[in-house]
Write an enzyme that holds these catalytic residues in place. Structure first.
Site, PDB file in Angstrom:
ATOM      1  N   ASP A 213      16.901-118.125  33.315  1.00  0.00           N
ATOM      2  CA  ASP A 213      17.637-117.990  35.057  1.00  0.00           C
ATOM      3  C   ASP A 213      18.015-118.979  34.964  1.00  0.00           C
ATOM      4  O   ASP A 213      18.575-119.831  33.894  1.00  0.00           O
ATOM      5  CB  ASP A 213      16.182-118.488  36.202  1.00  0.00           C
ATOM      6  CG  ASP A 213      15.497-119.844  35.512  1.00  0.00           C
ATOM      7  OD1 ASP A 213      16.457-121.123  36.267  1.00  0.00           O
ATOM      8  OD2 ASP A 213      14.620-120.581  34.850  1.00  0.00           O
ATOM      9  N   HIS A 539      13.154-114.001  26.816  1.00  0.00           N
ATOM     10  CA  HIS A 539      12.614-114.338  28.412  1.00  0.00           C
ATOM     11  C   HIS A 539      14.562-114.319  29.086  1.00  0.00           C
ATOM     12  O   HIS A 539      14.899-115.976  28.812  1.00  0.00           O
ATOM     13  CB  HIS A 539      12.231-113.999  29.447  1.00  0.00           C
ATOM     14  CG  HIS A 539      11.843-114.311  30.453  1.00  0.00           C
ATOM     15  ND1 HIS A 539      11.555-112.665  31.522  1.00  0.00           N
ATOM     16  CD2 HIS A 539      12.345-115.220  31.884  1.00  0.00           C
ATOM     17  CE1 HIS A 539      11.744-113.189  32.688  1.00  0.00           C
ATOM     18  NE2 HIS A 539      12.633-113.977  32.674  1.00  0.00           N
ATOM     19  N   ASP A 587       6.761-110.492  21.771  1.00  0.00           N
ATOM     20  CA  ASP A 587       8.172-110.813  21.953  1.00  0.00           C
ATOM     21  C   ASP A 587       9.033-109.640  23.049  1.00  0.00           C
ATOM     22  O   ASP A 587       9.060-108.429  21.941  1.00  0.00           O
ATOM     23  CB  ASP A 587       8.279-109.754  20.528  1.00  0.00           C
ATOM     24  CG  ASP A 587      10.096-109.748  20.899  1.00  0.00           C
ATOM     25  OD1 ASP A 587      10.775-109.859  19.754  1.00  0.00           O
ATOM     26  OD2 ASP A 587      11.182-110.634  21.142  1.00  0.00           O
ATOM     27  N   GLU A 596       9.705-116.945  26.819  1.00  0.00           N
ATOM     28  CA  GLU A 596      11.192-117.594  27.236  1.00  0.00           C
ATOM     29  C   GLU A 596      11.815-118.511  26.060  1.00  0.00           C
ATOM     30  O   GLU A 596      11.054-119.165  25.590  1.00  0.00           O
ATOM     31  CB  GLU A 596      10.611-118.270  28.831  1.00  0.00           C
ATOM     32  CG  GLU A 596      12.828-118.410  29.323  1.00  0.00           C
ATOM     33  CD  GLU A 596      11.699-118.873  30.665  1.00  0.00           C
ATOM     34  OE1 GLU A 596      13.026-118.445  31.653  1.00  0.00           O
ATOM     35  OE2 GLU A 596      11.024-119.167  31.095  1.00  0.00           O
TER      36      GLU A 596
END
Length: 730
Positions: A213, A539, A587, A596
């Site tokens: 993020d 991610h 994955d 992540e």
């Protein structure tokens, strides 16, 4: 057929790794993300990929002088014949496996093939056991140089507030600067606090995006920065700092005369210091815990297209001590390259320490998890110990020494957790610094601290010896970010090797890379771009090819979080139910709890790759007479009453130096006041600098460097002669 959608993030790593294993998934649902399948079942949803061969190896390869072992999954109860074949298919070594029995973490029946005795080099080797072949791999002394570069390039590509250049990262990874206030960004140049936290805004541009993020977190940035800077400091002690020197990484600052790894870490250090509450404000000197979007962004979202309001979250004692620790380390390591920056770091460290002492109970709550990870941490005594150790190692001041020796962590048996140290368990970082940086602690105390490092390393070696895949991790602690714990434990083994010269510790550290690079129950390299089968769909909101084909996969050198038996995201819950702990990984871009990326996962990978890329050197034994030697004495910075200098000793002989004492005489009244990477004493005008133990070995043609600070009045002439172990140098 509808494409499945998933909530984007769950709870971030918690205070206790053991607690994380049992944590229920209190998931945070934002807008749905469209995720296309790569591996798919009949319904089109992504599924975990099983290993495609029972012969599990490091898919990158092995070092010629290192351990070379493979795990074979087989129901056979008797040993099997193996052959090591070169690229032409010719058998170059052979033997029989050793039966190991059922591996608890994978629930597989395993045998071990050990071909360490083979020291030939080349590419395209395969290991064939019972008619089944491994993936091809190399045997090469330079095996880890590319991984060292790529694992560190990860940090450049995670930078906030700077354009990522195609010439450095590759065309597919170039992007405009994120979060500089250019629409639609609200920017990080004037970020307000959450309601009730403060009544002003701060410029907190720069730093690294923490993970997949756009959040930036002081406690996670702290341990990541420490590992990067420590990698360089450690290489300096080993005489191998050139491998991390200027123009060794693909970053914009290359060629500026400063080691590239320090340039990269400085990008985060500048951000960490911007997170400090300014003078005149409530809680001045403390550090805001984190800055991120007010709500979770959709996946994918390029950084420069993030239109969320950014917010500063309330200061915490843990964040403040992370700032104190990393800024103190900065002051020590950066002094030879930028004295002004080092002084700024030390000032920030002192103010943070004072503020933390005045505010010891600003606890970051687990509940603060909207728009970014909570990073709650209710125990900060370990951060006090770590920060005190860094400040003491840098300044030598009694107040910091007393804080260190008065801490319960100073003699605690569990400073090195069995599962591994991490962002919330930082006492080990203090121990590692006190074990490797010369301080004024007593000889007996220093010996005890160093013994605690080797004891921890022996524990990890014991764990590896009892498993089918030789992983330095208990079978019960495959938790969120397990791969970072594995890598951190390998760092401890590598430091134990530095301290003792005992090759079993180096072997353990290097063999840990085997697990990360494919010798595991999934037969998968967790490092993107390394190995025949590697993770590709971690991610991430920009490296999100699985969600948007116009976006790239994660770049080479990106480490996936790894197996997490907690199954803390919807994809893992659906696809991995009943998994063996070491197989709880998929994955898939939606599986944030297993797949992540994060800076504190790539940092120990980069540290380890740098270590494994070095030429090997021994250790231990008694000092030897000086042979041929050459000394470079360089004054790095000066001021009215003092200076810092770096001394480099090069072994010009054909035999190794194993233990050294360098001597010189001053003619200008100089007085050494502190030193790093050597124990320096002075009697009158005569100075002696003794190796610090871990850097006692100087191979032929090799060198070691150490630095010091000294007081001076008037002229500051350089010494004209040096002796190494009482013999004159050139």
């Amino acid at each position: 057929m509808p494409v499945p959608t998933y909530p984007l993030r769950g709870p971030r790593r918690t205070v206790s790794w053991i607690a994380a294993a049992a944590l229920s998934a209190a998931l945070l649902v934002t807008g749905p993300a469209t995720v296309s399948a790569v591996g798919a079942d009949a319904a089109g949803a992504a599924v975990p990929a099983a290993a495609d061969t029972p012969v599990r190896t490091n898919q990158l390869g092995y070092l010629p002088d290192g351990p070379k072992r493979a795990t074979v999954v087989t129901a056979s109860a008797t040993p099997l014949a193996w052959q090591l074949r070169n690229a032409a298919g010719t058998a170059v070594a052979s033997g029989t496996t050793t039966v190991r029995g059922t591996d608890t973490a994978s629930r597989e029946a395993t045998q071990l093939a050990d071909f360490s005795a083979y020291t030939g080099t080349g590419s395209g080797f395969t290991l064939v056991v019972d008619g089944r072949s491994s993936h091809p791999f190399a045997i090469d002394a330079g095996l880890y140089k590319a991984l060292r570069s790529d694992a560190m390039s990860f940090f450049y590509q995670q930078r906030s507030g700077i354009a990522i250049e195609a010439s450095l990262a590759g065309a597919g990874y170039a992007r405009p600067a994120g979060h500089l206030g250019v629409a639609p960004n609200k920017g990080d140049t004037s970020v307000p606090c959450q309601a009730g936290v403060c009544d002003y805004s701060r410029d907190v541009r720069g730093g690294w995006y923490d993970a997949g993020d756009h959040g930036k977190y002081v406690v996670n940035g702290g341990i990541s920065t420490w590992l990067m800077v420590n990698a360089f400091e450690r290489a300096g002690r080993a005489g191998t700092a050139a491998g991390l020197g200027d123009s060794t990484l693909r970053i914009p600052e290359r060629g500026n005369g400063v080691p590239d790894v320090l340039d990269e870490a400085r990008w985060e250090l500048d951000f960490l210091m911007r997170m400090q509450v300014p003078a005149g404000k409530p809680l001045a000197g403390t550090a805001f815990h984190k800055i991120h979007d007010a709500a979770w962004t959709a996946l994918p979202t390029r950084p420069e297209r993030d239109d969320q309001q950014r917010e500063l979250h309330r200061p915490s004692t843990a964040a403040t001590l992370n700032l104190a620790a990393t800024a103190a380390q900065c002051a020590r390591v950066y002094a030879p390259y930028d004295a002004a920056f080092a002084a700024r770091c030390l000032d920030a460290a002192r103010r943070a320490w004072t503020a933390a002492r005045a505010n010891p109970a600003l606890i970051a709550p687990d509940s603060d998890g909207t728009g970014g990870g909570a990073y709650g941490d209710a125990t900060v005594s370990d951060e006090f110990y770590w920060a005190g150790a860094e400040l003491y190692a840098t300044t030598g001041e009694a107040a910091y020494r007393d804080a260190v020796t008065g801490s319960s962590w100073h003699t605690a048996a569990n400073a090195f957790p069995g599962a591994g140290f991490g962002w919330a368990d930082t006492a080990a970082l203090g121990r590692l610094t006190l074990a490797t940086v010369p301080t004024g602690l007593s000889a007996s105390d220093t010996a005890r601290i160093r013994a605690s490092v080797t004891t921890a390393a022996d524990g990890y070696l014991s764990l590896m010896a009892g498993q089918g895949y030789a992983v330095p991790l208990p079978a019960t602690t495959y938790v969120w970010g397990s791969n970072s714990l594995v890598a951190n434990n390998a760092v401890v083994m590598a430091v134990a090797h530095d301290l003792t010269g005992q090759q079993r510790y180096r072997a353990g550290a290097v063999e840990t890379l085997d697990y990360l690079l494919g010798r595991n129950t999934l037969g998968l390299s967790y490092v993107t771009g390394y190995g025949a089968r590697s993770a590709q769909n971690q991610h991430h909101r920009f490296w999100a090819h699985q969600a948007d084909a116009s976006l790239p996969h994660p770049p080479a050198g990106s480490l996936a979080g790894g197996p997490n038996a907690g199954l803390q995201d919807p994809v893992a819950e659906e696809k991995l139910a009943g998994c063996a702990p070491a197989a709880c990984y998929i994955d898939d871009i939606g599986s944030y709890s297993t797949n992540e990326v994060a800076v504190n996962w790539n940092a120990p990978l980069a540290w380890l790759a740098a270590y494994a890329a070095e030429p090997t050197a021994g250790g231990g034994g008694e000092p030897q007479p000086g042979a041929g030697c050459a000394v470079t004495y360089r004054v790095d910075s000066t001021w009215t009453s003092g200076f810092t200098a770096t001394v480099t000793v090069r072994n010009t002989s054909t035999t190794a130096v194993d233990g050294w004492t360098l001597g010189w005489t001053y003619s200008g009244g100089q007085r050494v006041t502190s030193a790093w990477s050597a124990t320096v004493g002075q009697s009158g005008a005569t100075v002696t600098a003794k190796d610090a133990g871990w850097n006692r070995a100087i191979p032929p043609g090799g060198s070691v460097s150490f630095g010091f600070q000294a007081a001076v009045t008037g002229a500051n002439p350089a010494p004209t002669a040096f002796t190494l172990n009482a013999s004159a140098c050139d």
